[in-house]
Design a protein around this motif. Sequence first.
Motif, PDB file in Angstrom:
ATOM      1  N   ARG A 228    -113.604 127.313  33.571  1.00 38.10           N
ATOM      2  CA  ARG A 228    -114.484 127.556  35.033  1.00 38.10           C
ATOM      3  C   ARG A 228    -113.589 127.019  36.066  1.00 38.10           C
ATOM      4  NH1 ARG A 228    -117.434 123.509  38.018  1.00 38.10           N
ATOM      5  NH2 ARG A 228    -115.238 122.014  37.947  1.00 38.10           N
ATOM      6  N   TYR A 229    -114.483 127.915  37.385  1.00 37.94           N
ATOM      7  CA  TYR A 229    -113.066 128.453  38.042  1.00 37.94           C
ATOM      8  C   TYR A 229    -113.952 127.304  40.037  1.00 37.94           C
ATOM      9  CZ  TYR A 229    -110.839 131.825  35.743  1.00 37.94           C
ATOM     10  OH  TYR A 229    -110.238 132.112  33.675  1.00 37.94           O
ATOM     11  N   GLU A 230    -112.995 127.281  40.237  1.00 41.88           N
ATOM     12  CA  GLU A 230    -113.305 126.863  41.618  1.00 41.88           C
ATOM     13  C   GLU A 230    -112.548 127.379  43.036  1.00 41.88           C
ATOM     14  OE1 GLU A 230    -112.883 122.826  41.614  1.00 41.88           O
ATOM     15  OE2 GLU A 230    -115.472 121.878  40.769  1.00 41.88           O
ATOM     16  N   ASN A 231    -114.083 127.251  43.773  1.00 37.95           N
ATOM     17  CA  ASN A 231    -113.479 128.465  44.494  1.00 37.95           C
ATOM     18  C   ASN A 231    -112.691 127.550  45.578  1.00 37.95           C
ATOM     19  OD1 ASN A 231    -113.735 130.962  44.551  1.00 37.95           O
ATOM     20  ND2 ASN A 231    -116.045 130.866  44.872  1.00 37.95           N
ATOM     21  N   GLU A 232    -110.965 128.196  45.895  1.00 42.78           N
ATOM     22  CA  GLU A 232    -110.160 127.718  46.707  1.00 42.78           C
ATOM     23  C   GLU A 232    -109.318 127.542  48.279  1.00 42.78           C
ATOM     24  OE1 GLU A 232    -106.321 125.086  46.426  1.00 42.78           O
ATOM     25  OE2 GLU A 232    -107.694 123.625  45.187  1.00 42.78           O
ATOM     26  N   PRO A 233    -110.627 126.936  49.061  1.00 40.92           N
ATOM     27  CA  PRO A 233    -109.842 127.563  49.930  1.00 40.92           C
ATOM     28  C   PRO A 233    -108.848 127.725  50.221  1.00 40.92           C
ATOM     29  CG  PRO A 233    -111.069 125.475  50.794  1.00 40.92           C
ATOM     30  CD  PRO A 233    -111.630 125.807  49.469  1.00 40.92           C
ATOM     31  N   LYS A 234    -107.954 128.605  51.236  1.00 39.43           N
ATOM     32  CA  LYS A 234    -106.682 129.112  50.933  1.00 39.43           C
ATOM     33  C   LYS A 234    -106.660 129.162  52.434  1.00 39.43           C
ATOM     34  CE  LYS A 234    -104.514 129.408  46.887  1.00 39.43           C
ATOM     35  NZ  LYS A 234    -104.180 130.088  45.838  1.00 39.43           N
ATOM     36  N   PRO A 235    -106.131 128.295  53.664  1.00 46.13           N
ATOM     37  CA  PRO A 235    -106.121 128.625  55.017  1.00 46.13           C
ATOM     38  C   PRO A 235    -104.659 129.708  55.100  1.00 46.13           C
ATOM     39  CG  PRO A 235    -105.030 126.271  54.753  1.00 46.13           C
ATOM     40  CD  PRO A 235    -105.495 126.688  53.174  1.00 46.13           C
ATOM     41  N   VAL A 236    -103.891 130.436  55.404  1.00 46.51           N
ATOM     42  CA  VAL A 236    -103.403 131.690  55.509  1.00 46.51           C
ATOM     43  C   VAL A 236    -103.009 131.475  56.958  1.00 46.51           C
ATOM     44  CG1 VAL A 236    -104.039 133.088  53.960  1.00 46.51           C
ATOM     45  CG2 VAL A 236    -104.948 133.449  55.836  1.00 46.51           C
ATOM     46  N   ALA A 237    -103.051 130.684  57.928  1.00 41.26           N
ATOM     47  CA  ALA A 237    -101.986 130.163  59.282  1.00 41.26           C
ATOM     48  C   ALA A 237    -100.620 130.293  58.381  1.00 41.26           C
ATOM     49  CB  ALA A 237    -102.416 129.104  59.865  1.00 41.26           C
ATOM     50  N   GLN A 238    -100.309 131.368  59.199  1.00 44.57           N
ATOM     51  CA  GLN A 238     -99.170 131.274  59.523  1.00 44.57           C
ATOM     52  C   GLN A 238     -97.809 131.377  59.571  1.00 44.57           C
ATOM     53  OE1 GLN A 238     -98.031 135.812  57.405  1.00 44.57           O
ATOM     54  NE2 GLN A 238     -99.617 135.992  58.957  1.00 44.57           N
ATOM     55  N   ALA A 239     -96.878 130.129  59.440  1.00 49.36           N
ATOM     56  CA  ALA A 239     -95.786 129.136  60.745  1.00 49.36           C
ATOM     57  C   ALA A 239     -94.736 129.971  59.927  1.00 49.36           C
ATOM     58  CB  ALA A 239     -96.646 128.092  61.138  1.00 49.36           C
ATOM     59  N   VAL A 240     -94.146 129.928  61.534  1.00 50.72           N
ATOM     60  CA  VAL A 240     -92.671 129.450  61.100  1.00 50.72           C
ATOM     61  C   VAL A 240     -91.852 128.815  61.589  1.00 50.72           C
ATOM     62  CG1 VAL A 240     -92.369 131.928  62.042  1.00 50.72           C
ATOM     63  CG2 VAL A 240     -90.322 131.276  61.293  1.00 50.72           C
ATOM     64  N   MET A 241     -90.893 127.776  61.321  1.00 45.52           N
ATOM     65  CA  MET A 241     -90.137 127.135  61.768  1.00 45.52           C
ATOM     66  C   MET A 241     -88.853 127.227  62.205  1.00 45.52           C
ATOM     67  SD  MET A 241     -91.368 123.814  62.362  1.00 45.52           S
ATOM     68  CE  MET A 241     -90.290 122.260  63.466  1.00 45.52           C
ATOM     69  N   PHE A 242     -88.305 127.192  62.914  1.00 51.65           N
ATOM     70  CA  PHE A 242     -87.080 127.211  63.417  1.00 51.65           C
ATOM     71  C   PHE A 242     -86.352 126.037  63.343  1.00 51.65           C
ATOM     72  CE2 PHE A 242     -86.690 131.654  63.839  1.00 51.65           C
ATOM     73  CZ  PHE A 242     -87.848 132.522  63.557  1.00 51.65           C
ATOM     74  N   CYS A 243     -84.878 125.910  62.568  1.00 48.58           N
ATOM     75  CA  CYS A 243     -84.612 124.759  62.738  1.00 48.58           C
ATOM     76  C   CYS A 243     -83.039 125.248  63.359  1.00 48.58           C
ATOM     77  CB  CYS A 243     -83.923 123.814  61.632  1.00 48.58           C
ATOM     78  SG  CYS A 243     -85.506 123.628  60.266  1.00 48.58           S
ATOM     79  N   LEU A 244     -82.365 124.181  64.382  1.00 47.90           N
ATOM     80  CA  LEU A 244     -81.665 124.897  65.332  1.00 47.90           C
ATOM     81  C   LEU A 244     -80.493 124.432  65.269  1.00 47.90           C
ATOM     82  CD1 LEU A 244     -83.972 126.834  68.615  1.00 47.90           C
ATOM     83  CD2 LEU A 244     -82.706 127.759  65.924  1.00 47.90           C
TER      84      LEU A 244
END
Lengths: 424, 515
Positions: A228-244
Motif C-alpha cells: 500500500r502506498y500513501e501519497n505524501e505531499p512534499k513542499p518543495v519550498a527551497q530555502a537557504v540559510m546563511f549562518c554568518l
Amino acid sequence: MNIVDRRLNPRGKALENRQRFLRRAKGVVQQAVKQSLQSRNIRDVLEGGEVSIPMDGMEEPSLRRGSGGTHDHVLPGNKTFIEGDVLPRSGGSGGGKPDKAGEGAGEDAFRFVLTREEFLNVFLDDLELPDLAKRRLTETEHESPVRAGYSVSGSPANIAVNRTTRLAMMRRMALRRPNSETIARLQAEIAACEEDGLRLVLEDKVKALEAKVRRIPYIDPVDVRYRRYENEPKPVAQAVMFCLMDVSSSMTEHMKDLAKRFYMLLYIFLAQRYRHVELVFIRHTDRAEEVDEDTFFHSPATGGTLVSSALEAMRSVIAKRYSPEDWNIYAAQASDGDNSYSDEATTERLLKDAILPASQYFAYLEVGESDRESMSHSALWRLYERLRSEGAPLSIRKVSHRSEIFPVFRELFQRRQGHEKAPS
Amino acid sequence: MTTAAMEPLFEGADWSFTTLQRIHDACQEIALSELGLDVYPNQIEVITAEQMLDAYSSTGMPLFYKHWSFGKHFAHHEAFYRKGLRDLAYEIVINSSPCVSYLMEENTATMQTLVIAHAAFGHNHFFKNNYLFKTWTDAEGILDYLDFAKGYIARCEERHGQAAVERTLDAAHALMSHGVHRYPGKSKLDLRQEERRERDRRAHEEQIFNDLWRTVPAGPSKSALDLGAERRRTVLGLPQDNLLYFLEKSAPRLKAWQREILRIVRHVAQYFHPQRQTKVMNEGTATYVHYRIMTRLHEKQAISDGNFLEFLTSHSNVVFQPAFDHPRFPGFNPYALGFAMMQDLERIVTAPEAEDREWFPDIAGSGDAMAVLRDIWANYRDESFISQFLSPRLMRQMRMFHICDDPARSEGVTVEAIHDEAGYRRIRRQLAREYDISWTDPNIEVVDVDLAGDRRLLLRHTVVNGCLLQDTAATHVLQHIADLWSYDVRLQEVDPAGTVLKEHLASPRAMTRAA
C-alpha cells in the motif's frame, strides 16, 4: 434478580475524560519543556535522550495532615517487642515506622516521558521561518508515494509476494493441507500394494486427501496482500540559510559559545521543521570563508574584523548558487558588534544593495560578555537599527547570557502576524 | 442443619447466563433462609475488563459527570493493569436499589459465585441495614440523581464554557473531604427531591426575573449594618466545618450554577461518607458472608472440591495480612481485620472461653451468631465496632502492638503497648481511633468572616498532636477556596492552647473572578 449483559455497551466511556486529561496535560508539558530549556544544555537536546516531566500541576490537592508531630500506630506481627522498647526511627532492622499506608503512592511515578522528537515538537511548537515560500514556490508542491504497510486490495502490479506466500503457508499449515509428497508416497504404496483390501483403504485415503487439497487451495484470495502506498505531499519550498559568524580576536570564548548555541538551536529548528533547507556557513575575521558545519562550529580561528567581507562572501555565494528568483534566502549573523570604522560604509552599501533585497529575513544577534551590565550600542548595532527603521526586513537582538539564548531565539522566529513582514 | 446433596451448579470454569441465575438462586437460598440477611433486589451486570477500568476511574459509579481527573485515574489504573502490576478488582458493587454488582467476564464460574455471594449478598445486606447508610444515603435516588448531575454539568458546560465549569469542579473536588455533614440532625438525604428542588429554584428565579429591577437606583448600602461579631457568626452559622456547604450558601459572588455544582459535589461526597467510615465492617461483612455461603454450597455439594479449593486460594489471598516488617506491608488490610473479627465474634457467641465471658458478657455464649452479627452490622461503624468488639484473643493472634513516634523524644519510636493484659485496652482504643474519621481527618472550620468589612474569610485548623497540614497541598486548596470566595482567605493552624503555629494566605486569581 436481574442479569444484564453490559459487554456490548458502547466502549470508551472514559474517552471524553481521557481526552480532557490529555488536553490539560499538554499545557503542563509545554510549560515544563520551556522551563527545562532555560537550564538545559543545547547539546543535550541535540544528542537526544529522554525528558521526564513529573506530573506537577496535575495533582488534585486536598487538605491532609502532613508529616511531623506525634504519630501513633497499631501494627500487626509483633515478635520480640515488649512494652517500653525503643526502636530506631527509620531504616534499621524492621523496627522503623512505616509510612502511612498507600498515601499518594505511585503518584509521582506517573510521568510523561518525551522522546527527543516529541520534545522538539513541543519546544518548537509555534516557531517558523518567517515568510517561507512566499516567492513563487508555493504552487510547486508535489506528491510522492510512500510505503504504508499492506492492504487486501490493490492493483496486481503491487502484489506483495513475500507477504502473500507467508500468509498462504500459515493458512495451509493451520488447515493441515496435505502436501504433494504425502500423496505421492501413498500412491507409490498403492502401486506396490498386493492386497486388495489394503489398497482400497489406501485409495480411499488418497481420495480424501485429494479432496482436501481441492478444498484448501494453495493460494486463496484471502491470502493476497498488496503493498500500500500513501501519497505524501512534499513542499518543495527551497530555502537557504546563511549562518554568518564573527570569529575575530575580539570575540571571547564566551561570545563564541553564545553564538554557537544560537546556531545550534537554529540548526535543530531547521532540521525539525523543513525538509529542503540548505545551510551555508560563513565565518569571517578580516576576510571571510565558506566552511563546512564542523569547521564552523568547532575549529578555532582568529584575526581582525571586517564585517563586509562576510557579506561580500554571502553575496558571491548567492550569485553563484542561490538565485533569489528560485530560493528563499535567510541570514543569521552573530557578532560582538565590533567592526573597523572604515568598513561601515561598505557594509551598509552591501546590505542595502545586495543582501537585504535578496533576503526574506535577516537576523542579527549581538553577543556580549556576561558581566557587562548594559552594552553600549556598537557601530554595527546602530547601523542595523537605522536600516530597520527604514523598513528593511531584519531583526536585531542582544544576548549576554546563556539563558537568554532561547527566549531571544523564540522572539526572532515567533510566528508572525502581518507586521514585520518583508517587502516583496 | 441438614446437608441434603444438591446438583452441582456448574462444572469446570465456564459459566453462562443460566449458570449465573442458578448460582444466584442457590446463594440467595442460603443468604436469606440460613443467614437471615435482608437485601435490596439484585441486579447483576456482566462487563469487560475495559468497562471495569471505566467504572474504577469514576469512583465506581455507572454514570458520572465528565472531568479530567477521572481520565487521569483511568490512565493510571490502565498503566498498572497493562504492565501486569495490579489485578483488577473482581467486582464493584453500588449502594443503590436495586443493588448493582458488576461481574467481570474473565472470571471463572467459581469466582462469579464468590463475587455474587460477596457483593450481591454481603455488601448488599450491609448497605441496606447499616445505620450510617440508612441515615446518609438514598439508595433509591442515587442513580437518578447522578443522571441529573451529569446532565446539569453538561448543560453548564454548554452555557458557560468548559473551562469555567472545570475550574469550579476542580475547586469543589479539592474540598470534597470537607464537604460532608459529620453529625446527623439534618433531615435524611432525599436525592430525588434535591433534583426537584433545583428545578423549582430555577423556575422561581425565571418567574421573578424582571429586567427593570436592574435600573432601580441603589440606595445607601445596607451591608454597612454594624452587626456584632457574635451575632454575625450566628447569622452565617459559624463555625462551620462543612466548607463546601458554607461556600455554597455564603460565597458572595458565585453564580447560581456554580452553587449548584458545589451542591452536587457535596451530595456525592456525602453519599460516599458512610463508606469511608465502614471499610473494615463492610469488607468484613461481605467476606464473612461469602465464606459462609461458599462453605455451605460446598457442604451441599453444589460446588466441587476443586472449585472449593480455587475459592479458598483467592479467599486466603484476600484476607492475607502481612506483618509490619514485611517489605510490602500496606497497613491493616480491612478484609483481613474485618473477616477475623467476624469469625472471632462467631466463636465468642458459640464457643466462648472464660476470658470472652469476662470481656463480652452480653454476647458470649448467647448461641445465635447470626443474630448477634446482624445486630452489629446494623448499628456500628469501624471506630465503635473495633473499640467494642476487638477481643484479646484476636489481638494476640494478630500480635498487635502500639508504637508512638514523638519527635520530642529523641531516642526513637517507643513501643507503648503490646498484646498483654496491660495493653489490650490501650491497643484497642488506639486502633479504633485510627478508624475514626473525625480523628484522622484534619479538623478545619470556617470561624469568621467580615462581610461588611474586607470580606476576608478566616479558617482555623485545630492541630492535634502537633501534626500540621501538608504544606503545598494546603496552599493549593486554599487557592481554590479563595477563588470560590472571591476575596482573601486566611487559614490559621492553631494548637489546642490557642497558639497560632502557622498561617496560610491566599488571594483569588483574577481569571476566576472575571468568570
